[in-house]
Design an enzyme around this catalytic site. Structure first.
Site, PDB file in Angstrom:
ATOM      1  N   ASP A 101       4.723   3.751  -0.662  1.00 34.98           N
ATOM      2  CA  ASP A 101       4.627   3.325  -1.864  1.00 34.98           C
ATOM      3  C   ASP A 101       2.472   2.720  -1.588  1.00 34.98           C
ATOM      4  O   ASP A 101       2.596   1.851  -1.792  1.00 34.98           O
ATOM      5  CB  ASP A 101       5.557   1.870  -2.248  1.00 34.98           C
ATOM      6  CG  ASP A 101       5.267   1.256  -3.377  1.00 34.98           C
ATOM      7  OD1 ASP A 101       5.081   1.721  -4.155  1.00 34.98           O
ATOM      8  OD2 ASP A 101       6.211   0.017  -3.156  1.00 34.98           O
TER       9      ASP A 101
ATOM     10  N   CYS B 260       2.416   0.347   3.349  1.00 39.67           N
ATOM     11  CA  CYS B 260       1.799   0.011   2.942  1.00 39.67           C
ATOM     12  C   CYS B 260       3.196  -0.862   1.756  1.00 39.67           C
ATOM     13  O   CYS B 260       3.487  -1.048   0.971  1.00 39.67           O
ATOM     14  CB  CYS B 260       1.479   0.155   0.945  1.00 39.67           C
ATOM     15  SG  CYS B 260       0.269   1.691   1.596  1.00 39.67           S
TER      16      CYS B 260
ATOM     17  N   PRO C   3       4.815  -6.807  -0.265  1.00 40.04           N
ATOM     18  CA  PRO C   3       5.376  -8.081   0.428  1.00 40.04           C
ATOM     19  C   PRO C   3       6.290  -7.680   1.214  1.00 40.04           C
ATOM     20  O   PRO C   3       7.639  -8.675   2.413  1.00 40.04           O
ATOM     21  CB  PRO C   3       6.081  -9.018  -0.436  1.00 40.04           C
ATOM     22  CG  PRO C   3       6.192  -8.812  -1.975  1.00 40.04           C
ATOM     23  CD  PRO C   3       4.759  -7.083  -1.883  1.00 40.04           C
TER      24      PRO C   3
ATOM     25  N   CYS D 223       3.648   2.586  -9.269  1.00 38.63           N
ATOM     26  CA  CYS D 223       4.770   2.141 -10.665  1.00 38.63           C
ATOM     27  C   CYS D 223       3.759   1.951 -11.686  1.00 38.63           C
ATOM     28  O   CYS D 223       2.922   0.760 -11.764  1.00 38.63           O
ATOM     29  CB  CYS D 223       4.788   0.321  -9.788  1.00 38.63           C
ATOM     30  SG  CYS D 223       2.975  -0.338  -9.207  1.00 38.63           S
TER      31      CYS D 223
ATOM     32  N   ASP E  76      -3.861   0.453   9.236  1.00 41.82           N
ATOM     33  CA  ASP E  76      -4.185   1.207   8.105  1.00 41.82           C
ATOM     34  C   ASP E  76      -3.377   2.536   7.846  1.00 41.82           C
ATOM     35  O   ASP E  76      -3.082   3.291   7.961  1.00 41.82           O
ATOM     36  CB  ASP E  76      -5.263   1.509   7.924  1.00 41.82           C
ATOM     37  CG  ASP E  76      -6.129   2.519   7.188  1.00 41.82           C
ATOM     38  OD1 ASP E  76      -5.643   2.582   6.186  1.00 41.82           O
ATOM     39  OD2 ASP E  76      -7.799   2.260   7.058  1.00 41.82           O
TER      40      ASP E  76
END
Length: 402
Positions: free
Chosen positions: A300, A233, A236, A352, A284
């Site tokens: 993450d 994941c 960016p 987060c 995935d």
């Protein structure tokens, strides 16, 4: 008027309300198209983010000021009223300007028959002042009731500070310096908020933007030169970039994301920074075991983002039901990542968010079902204490093979 900050802001607010779209994506596209001056773009941004951030508080004022339900008004009128109230109560804009501009705005938006109502409601609001109920934290801090209850139960000593800090303005950006391009530089520096693409050294790959909490997640992975690292994941790509730099661009960082268009962001960033050890792939994360074996794996995972309220006001509109499905997804990704970890290897789980169901409870379930791993450390970072995004990081070590 149709190319003004307020008109663009009102149009975006209607769009976000109707489609439940993310304000940042719509705003970026609108500002590029409008080509506003720097000052007007800054005003438009403040209006959009601020009105979304305070929407629950603003709507509470309108409930008392209107004689009919807010939802019964045209979308253009709702947008003009919310923008007007936000300027009256939360911006340093003269009251007469906030009111007059809102009246003109609703006419331009296509609802001129409600101009009188907008004028009357805003003048009444000016005379009455902002009304904040002492006993309703949801209205006072403009967050859903479920979030107030979650933080009260989960962080009883910190929930009020967390709610207060959710309005903290992010006036600084943290830049992670690229030691491959700028040797002997500090690991990171802070600069005033700005368009980083216009800073000296951006095109040359001297730095990338990365909050300190994300840098701490990379430190927990602790990649070494020559390692094979999987960053699941990853888009960016900020953590992939930092880990590649920590590895001195030696070894492999396999950076995956589910969406091919987001993989392009990783590739573009790696090229700008000169990081040739990064392999960006569309994959995935729930099928991470197909990638092979790695020395270190960073999960993450997608999360509710409750640790970033001050940066992403749209999160305030999330429902409790939207959070319910996340822990199973997060657990599935963590388990898939675990299958990739070599003996004595490192597995890091990061979010987060500030929600034990997505953090401690996922990790407790993982440890209960994976005896081959030991938890070496876990920590929740609080934005009001640690000067980072709200973040959770857990580091696991895989036992040596018998």
């Amino acid at each position: 008027m149709k190319n003004s900050s307020r008109y663009i802001a009102a149009t975006l607010l209607q769009q976000c309300e109707k489609h439940r779209s993310y304000a940042n994506l719509a705003l970026d596209a609108a500002l590029k198209k409008a080509q506003l001056s720097s000052a007007d773009a800054k005003l438009c941004t403040a209006l959009v983010y601020g009105t979304i951030e305070r929407r629950r508080t603003l709507d509470h004022q309108l409930h008392d000021l209107l004689t009919k339900p807010l939802d019964a008004l045209p979308a253009q009128t709702r947008a003009a009223l919310r923008l007007g109230l936000y300027q009256l109560f939360f911006m340093r804009i003269p009251a007469h300007a906030a009111i007059d501009e809102s009246v003109t705005l609703v006419k331009t938006l296509g609802a001129p028959h409600t101009a009188g109502l907008v004028n009357a409601v805003l003048r009444k609001a000016q005379n009455r002042g902002l009304q904040l109920p002492e006993d309703d934290l949801s209205i006072r801090y403009s967050v859903p009731e479920w979030l107030v209850e979650l933080w009260q139960q989960s962080y009883p000593d910190d929930y009020l500070a967390l709610l207060e800090h959710s309005f903290a303005r992010d006036n600084e950006i943290t830049l992670r310096m690229n030691p491959l391009r700028v040797p002997d530089s500090p690991a990171s520096i802070t600069v005033p908020s700005c368009d980083v693409t216009k800073l000296p050294g951006f095109a040359e790959g001297h730095f990338h933007v990365q909050d300190m909490a994300a840098q701490l997640a990379c430190a927990a992975v602790d990649p070494q030169p020559g390692d094979i690292v999987f960053d699941l994941c990853a888009a960016p790509g900020g953590k992939s970039f930092t880990m590649a730099q920590m590895m001195q661009n030696k070894g492999r960082v396999v950076a995956t994301d589910l969406h091919a268009n987001r993989v392009q962001l990783i590739e573009q960033g790696a090229t700008r920074l000169g990081l040739t050890c990064i392999e960006a792939r569309a994959h995935d994360a729930k099928q991470a075991h197909e990638l092979g074996i790695a020395d270190r794996v960073l999960c993450d995972v997608p999360c509710s983002g409750l640790g970033t309220l001050r940066k992403k006001p749209d999160i305030r509109e999330k429902t409790a039901q939207e959070l319910d499905k996340l822990p199973n997804i997060q657990y599935t990704i963590l388990c898939a990542g675990a299958r990739c970890v070599a003996p004595r290897g490192v597995l890091v789980y990061a979010t987060c968010t500030l929600n034990p169901a997505e953090n401690e409870q996922v990790c407790a379930r993982f440890l209960a079902e994976h005896a081959e791993f030991t938890c070496e450390s876990m920590r929740t970072y609080m934005p009001h204490k640690d000067r980072t995004d709200g973040f959770y990081i857990a580091r696991f070590i895989r036992h040596a093979a018998p």
